[in-house]
Each structure stands twice: as C-alpha cells, then as structure tokens.
Design an enzyme around this catalytic site. Sequence first.
Site, PDB file in Angstrom:
ATOM      1  N   GLY A 185       0.835  -1.213   0.000  1.00 55.11           N
ATOM      2  CA  GLY A 185       0.000   0.000   0.000  1.00 55.11           C
ATOM      3  C   GLY A 185       0.860   1.249   0.000  1.00 55.11           C
ATOM      4  O   GLY A 185       1.889   1.294   0.658  1.00 55.11           O
ATOM      5  N   VAL A 219      17.003   8.306  -0.711  1.00 58.17           N
ATOM      6  CA  VAL A 219      17.817   7.132  -1.068  1.00 58.17           C
ATOM      7  C   VAL A 219      18.615   7.436  -2.336  1.00 58.17           C
ATOM      8  O   VAL A 219      19.832   7.198  -2.395  1.00 58.17           O
ATOM      9  CB  VAL A 219      16.926   5.878  -1.278  1.00 58.17           C
ATOM     10  CG1 VAL A 219      17.737   4.730  -1.872  1.00 58.17           C
ATOM     11  CG2 VAL A 219      16.289   5.446   0.040  1.00 58.17           C
ATOM     12  N   THR A 220      17.937   7.977  -3.341  1.00 63.11           N
ATOM     13  CA  THR A 220      18.584   8.269  -4.621  1.00 63.11           C
ATOM     14  C   THR A 220      19.738   9.253  -4.454  1.00 63.11           C
ATOM     15  O   THR A 220      20.867   8.995  -4.898  1.00 63.11           O
ATOM     16  CB  THR A 220      17.556   8.848  -5.627  1.00 63.11           C
ATOM     17  OG1 THR A 220      16.495   7.898  -5.776  1.00 63.11           O
ATOM     18  CG2 THR A 220      18.183   9.120  -6.985  1.00 63.11           C
ATOM     19  N   ARG A 221      19.476  10.349  -3.789  1.00 61.59           N
ATOM     20  CA  ARG A 221      20.506  11.389  -3.679  1.00 61.59           C
ATOM     21  C   ARG A 221      21.652  10.985  -2.749  1.00 61.59           C
ATOM     22  O   ARG A 221      22.806  11.290  -3.017  1.00 61.59           O
ATOM     23  CB  ARG A 221      19.870  12.708  -3.236  1.00 61.59           C
ATOM     24  CG  ARG A 221      18.973  13.246  -4.350  1.00 61.59           C
ATOM     25  CD  ARG A 221      18.611  14.691  -4.194  1.00 61.59           C
ATOM     26  NE  ARG A 221      18.014  15.190  -5.423  1.00 61.59           N
ATOM     27  CZ  ARG A 221      17.408  16.359  -5.539  1.00 61.59           C
ATOM     28  NH1 ARG A 221      17.325  17.163  -4.501  1.00 61.59           N
ATOM     29  NH2 ARG A 221      16.901  16.734  -6.685  1.00 61.59           N
ATOM     30  N   ARG A 257       0.632  -5.139  -6.080  1.00 61.37           N
ATOM     31  CA  ARG A 257       0.732  -6.420  -5.373  1.00 61.37           C
ATOM     32  C   ARG A 257       1.255  -7.414  -6.408  1.00 61.37           C
ATOM     33  O   ARG A 257       0.895  -7.341  -7.566  1.00 61.37           O
ATOM     34  CB  ARG A 257      -0.649  -6.892  -4.887  1.00 61.37           C
ATOM     35  CG  ARG A 257      -1.431  -5.794  -4.168  1.00 61.37           C
ATOM     36  CD  ARG A 257      -1.207  -5.798  -2.674  1.00 61.37           C
ATOM     37  NE  ARG A 257      -1.935  -4.718  -2.020  1.00 61.37           N
ATOM     38  CZ  ARG A 257      -1.609  -4.222  -0.841  1.00 61.37           C
ATOM     39  NH1 ARG A 257      -0.554  -4.677  -0.201  1.00 61.37           N
ATOM     40  NH2 ARG A 257      -2.324  -3.272  -0.295  1.00 61.37           N
ATOM     41  N   CYS A 258       2.104  -8.333  -5.991  1.00 62.50           N
ATOM     42  CA  CYS A 258       2.675  -9.257  -6.972  1.00 62.50           C
ATOM     43  C   CYS A 258       2.646 -10.689  -6.442  1.00 62.50           C
ATOM     44  O   CYS A 258       3.458 -11.064  -5.601  1.00 62.50           O
ATOM     45  CB  CYS A 258       4.100  -8.836  -7.316  1.00 62.50           C
ATOM     46  SG  CYS A 258       4.866  -9.904  -8.544  1.00 62.50           S
ATOM     47  N   ASP A 286       4.910  -4.790   6.104  1.00 61.34           N
ATOM     48  CA  ASP A 286       5.471  -6.094   6.472  1.00 61.34           C
ATOM     49  C   ASP A 286       5.522  -7.086   5.313  1.00 61.34           C
ATOM     50  O   ASP A 286       6.463  -7.870   5.214  1.00 61.34           O
ATOM     51  CB  ASP A 286       4.752  -6.694   7.691  1.00 61.34           C
ATOM     52  CG  ASP A 286       3.253  -6.816   7.498  1.00 61.34           C
ATOM     53  OD1 ASP A 286       2.751  -6.362   6.456  1.00 61.34           O
ATOM     54  OD2 ASP A 286       2.574  -7.361   8.392  1.00 61.34           O
ATOM     55  N   SER A 333       6.066  -6.347   2.173  1.00 63.01           N
ATOM     56  CA  SER A 333       7.206  -5.932   1.343  1.00 63.01           C
ATOM     57  C   SER A 333       8.523  -6.381   1.965  1.00 63.01           C
ATOM     58  O   SER A 333       9.432  -6.844   1.281  1.00 63.01           O
ATOM     59  CB  SER A 333       7.220  -4.409   1.197  1.00 63.01           C
ATOM     60  OG  SER A 333       5.939  -3.943   0.857  1.00 63.01           O
ATOM     61  N   THR A 376       4.303   2.625   5.694  1.00 65.84           N
ATOM     62  CA  THR A 376       2.918   2.180   5.847  1.00 65.84           C
ATOM     63  C   THR A 376       2.193   3.138   6.784  1.00 65.84           C
ATOM     64  O   THR A 376       2.768   3.563   7.779  1.00 65.84           O
ATOM     65  CB  THR A 376       2.825   0.739   6.410  1.00 65.84           C
ATOM     66  OG1 THR A 376       1.483   0.499   6.863  1.00 65.84           O
ATOM     67  CG2 THR A 376       3.773   0.516   7.582  1.00 65.84           C
ATOM     68  N   ASP A 395      -0.169   2.345   8.658  1.00 67.70           N
ATOM     69  CA  ASP A 395      -0.691   1.599   9.820  1.00 67.70           C
ATOM     70  C   ASP A 395       0.186   1.690  11.059  1.00 67.70           C
ATOM     71  O   ASP A 395      -0.266   1.385  12.158  1.00 67.70           O
ATOM     72  CB  ASP A 395      -0.879   0.119   9.463  1.00 67.70           C
ATOM     73  CG  ASP A 395      -1.843  -0.077   8.304  1.00 67.70           C
ATOM     74  OD1 ASP A 395      -2.680   0.812   8.091  1.00 67.70           O
ATOM     75  OD2 ASP A 395      -1.754  -1.112   7.611  1.00 67.70           O
ATOM     76  N   ASP A 414       2.441  -0.315  12.023  1.00 64.35           N
ATOM     77  CA  ASP A 414       2.382  -1.621  12.701  1.00 64.35           C
ATOM     78  C   ASP A 414       3.685  -2.415  12.636  1.00 64.35           C
ATOM     79  O   ASP A 414       3.692  -3.616  12.895  1.00 64.35           O
ATOM     80  CB  ASP A 414       1.239  -2.454  12.114  1.00 64.35           C
ATOM     81  CG  ASP A 414       1.386  -2.680  10.615  1.00 64.35           C
ATOM     82  OD1 ASP A 414       2.276  -2.050   9.995  1.00 64.35           O
ATOM     83  OD2 ASP A 414       0.612  -3.477  10.050  1.00 64.35           O
ATOM     84  N   ARG A 422      -5.716  -2.171   9.475  1.00 63.22           N
ATOM     85  CA  ARG A 422      -5.720  -3.625   9.338  1.00 63.22           C
ATOM     86  C   ARG A 422      -5.809  -4.309  10.707  1.00 63.22           C
ATOM     87  O   ARG A 422      -6.848  -4.248  11.324  1.00 63.22           O
ATOM     88  CB  ARG A 422      -4.501  -4.092   8.551  1.00 63.22           C
ATOM     89  CG  ARG A 422      -4.787  -5.299   7.698  1.00 63.22           C
ATOM     90  CD  ARG A 422      -3.694  -5.589   6.732  1.00 63.22           C
ATOM     91  NE  ARG A 422      -2.379  -5.300   7.270  1.00 63.22           N
ATOM     92  CZ  ARG A 422      -1.255  -5.697   6.704  1.00 63.22           C
ATOM     93  NH1 ARG A 422      -1.308  -6.383   5.590  1.00 63.22           N
ATOM     94  NH2 ARG A 422      -0.086  -5.397   7.217  1.00 63.22           N
ATOM     95  N   GLY A 459     -10.500  14.136  20.096  1.00 59.86           N
ATOM     96  CA  GLY A 459     -11.408  14.273  21.238  1.00 59.86           C
ATOM     97  C   GLY A 459     -12.603  13.351  21.124  1.00 59.86           C
ATOM     98  O   GLY A 459     -13.695  13.661  21.596  1.00 59.86           O
ATOM     99  N   ALA A 460     -12.400  12.183  20.487  1.00 56.42           N
ATOM    100  CA  ALA A 460     -13.502  11.218  20.344  1.00 56.42           C
ATOM    101  C   ALA A 460     -13.795  10.553  21.682  1.00 56.42           C
ATOM    102  O   ALA A 460     -12.992  10.615  22.612  1.00 56.42           O
ATOM    103  CB  ALA A 460     -13.145  10.174  19.289  1.00 56.42           C
ATOM    104  N   LYS A 506     -24.311  10.591  29.171  1.00 53.58           N
ATOM    105  CA  LYS A 506     -24.643  11.153  30.481  1.00 53.58           C
ATOM    106  C   LYS A 506     -24.493  12.659  30.435  1.00 53.58           C
ATOM    107  O   LYS A 506     -25.292  13.401  30.937  1.00 53.58           O
ATOM    108  CB  LYS A 506     -23.708  10.580  31.547  1.00 53.58           C
ATOM    109  CG  LYS A 506     -24.278   9.340  32.226  1.00 53.58           C
ATOM    110  CD  LYS A 506     -23.363   8.866  33.320  1.00 53.58           C
ATOM    111  CE  LYS A 506     -23.760   7.450  33.751  1.00 53.58           C
ATOM    112  NZ  LYS A 506     -22.701   6.792  34.482  1.00 53.58           N
TER     113      LYS A 506
END
Length: 326
Positions: free
Chosen positions: A14, A26-28, A75-76, A106, A108, A129, A131, A133, A175, A189-190, A215
């Site tokens: 994703g 990374v490239t530079r 995805r492969c 994970d 990947s 990611t 997530d 996670d 996920r 503030g949920a 309440k």
Amino acid sequence: MGTIKCIGILTSGGDAPGMNAAIRAVTRSAIYNGLQVKGIYRGYKGLITGEIQEFKTQNVSNIIQLGGTILKTARCQEFKTPEGRKIAYETMQREGIDALIVIGGDGSLTGARLLAQEFDVPCIGLPGTIDNDLYGTDTTIGYDTALNTILDAVDKIRDTATSHERLFFVEVMGRDAGFLALNGAIAAGAEAAIIPEFNTEVDQLEEFINNGFRKSKNSSIVLVAESEITGGAMHYAERVKNEYPQYDVRVTILGHLQRGGRPTAHDRIIASRMGVASIEALMEGQRNVMIGIENDQIVYVPFTKAIKNDKPIDRELVNVLNELSI
C-alpha cells in the site's frame, strides 16, 4: 557479494505519504556516495518484468511534497513463489543491481527477506505504511500524515454529529493494528476507540455504552479500526440499532482518503533521515535490516524481528482516552 556499486529502489504494498521523500533521499544519498541508482517500477512486479530505469538527481526533483509514489506500487503474487523470485534475481543480475532498498510494510519486507535469504542479496527495508504496525520503530513513513487526515475528517464530522445529536462510528484503516484509531481518537477528542488489540478481552461496545455514553453529552464519536477482528464500523452500527435502538447512529468509512495527501513535515523528515540511513547501513556492510527510529535515533532492526513481532499498543494511551472522554 563484492563491493556495492549499484542499488535498486522500489516501493511495494500500500502507498503511504512520504514514500517520495524516501525515494528522493535514497537516490541522492546513493549518488552522493558514488553509487549508481536504478528505480524499479511497480514494486516486485517491476523486478520480474524488468521495468527499471536509471535514476539521476533530477529524477527525484520536486517530489518531496507529493503523496503516493512516483515508482508506483503493485501487489505481486508471482514474487511470492520461488520461481518468481528467481526471475527477479536474474533481472537484478542483468541490470547490475548489487543491493536492494525496499520501501513498504510487512509484506514488502517479507519479500526482501526471502530474496536476501535465497540469493544472498543485501536488502535494506524502510518502513512505509500508514498503519504504523512495524515492530522496532516508533513511527512509520505515512503514519503522521494519515493521522492528520483522520483528524481533519473527524473534526468535520463532529460539526454535524453535534448539530444532530447523533452517535457516529468512524472507520479508519490499520488492518490488525489500532494505532490510527487510538491516537486519532485522542487527537480528535472522540469518546472511544474500538481496536483489534483489545477485542478478545472485553466487549468494547458494551463497555463504551455502560461507561455512561450520553450522560453529559449530546453527541458522540467512536473511531473503529477496520479489521476482521473488530468487524468494522458497520458491525457496531448494526449492533447499536439492535441492542440500543434509542440511539441515532451514523457510519462514516474514511477508506482510501487516509492514504493520500501531501506528507506532513514529520513524515518528510523521517523519510529523508531513513533514506540517508539506508545507504549508510549498506556502506557499513549491514544487510537484511529495516531502518527504524526509536527515541529519535536511527536504529537497525533485523527483518525477522520487524516482521514477526507484534508492535504493542501502549495501555497508557487507552487510559488517556478514557479519562478525557468523560
């Protein structure tokens, strides 16, 4: 494996905001250190089909501010087979790629670990990611941006929830991890967050209702992590309709909205730091590690640890949410 002269870079799984900042770094950093860089398109699929292009500094100009990934992702299924990975390795040999930098979640990193194991290829992973996670890093590339996107959406939902005195279930991604739901709930503030980590312990809906929902409030927002374990927001809305019919319930599923958008400063900075660190790791002879950030310091996390270990939810965050939602 001899000296590393050329690295390949790919994004897989994703997409996450900040991936482009990582590609740029990374490239530079590689070019700065005298290495050749090849961009691999569409993740591991491009490694099998040979969709590869040499990257120069200008290939990554003006991309740091963009969401998504300029290298595309896919995805492969073929790469999950030993035959597919053999083709990928042959492509690397043909292209003269000595080491691989993989940006993704994970799945990947699992692919990178298998490739490294089977063909003795140095692989470095960057945690990309939303997530958050992956074990061994405090935060992943894209998580902060996704959290801010959730915040923006929930702030708007609160306006209408308050006007109509409704109970809203807002489903967020993650996920099997509740980081987006829990931290999103604290920031917005949920009233509660329903997350897979605690689903086996208690009936989270019953607990929320019994803790005195309404309440002192005329509207409530509950964030629900999408997961087979929780059943998602629709499942809880259905339960409220059946078990507590006095409440006026609505559902909002944020979906892929959370994946897009301009990366926040935080995501751009960690992606840049991790990108540079990945090249440093290769130069130091590191292999099969994910670059993480712990206590604001760069760390190297072995693939096996990053993938297999579950990242724990901080219980203190749950207490914070409970105390502040009275």
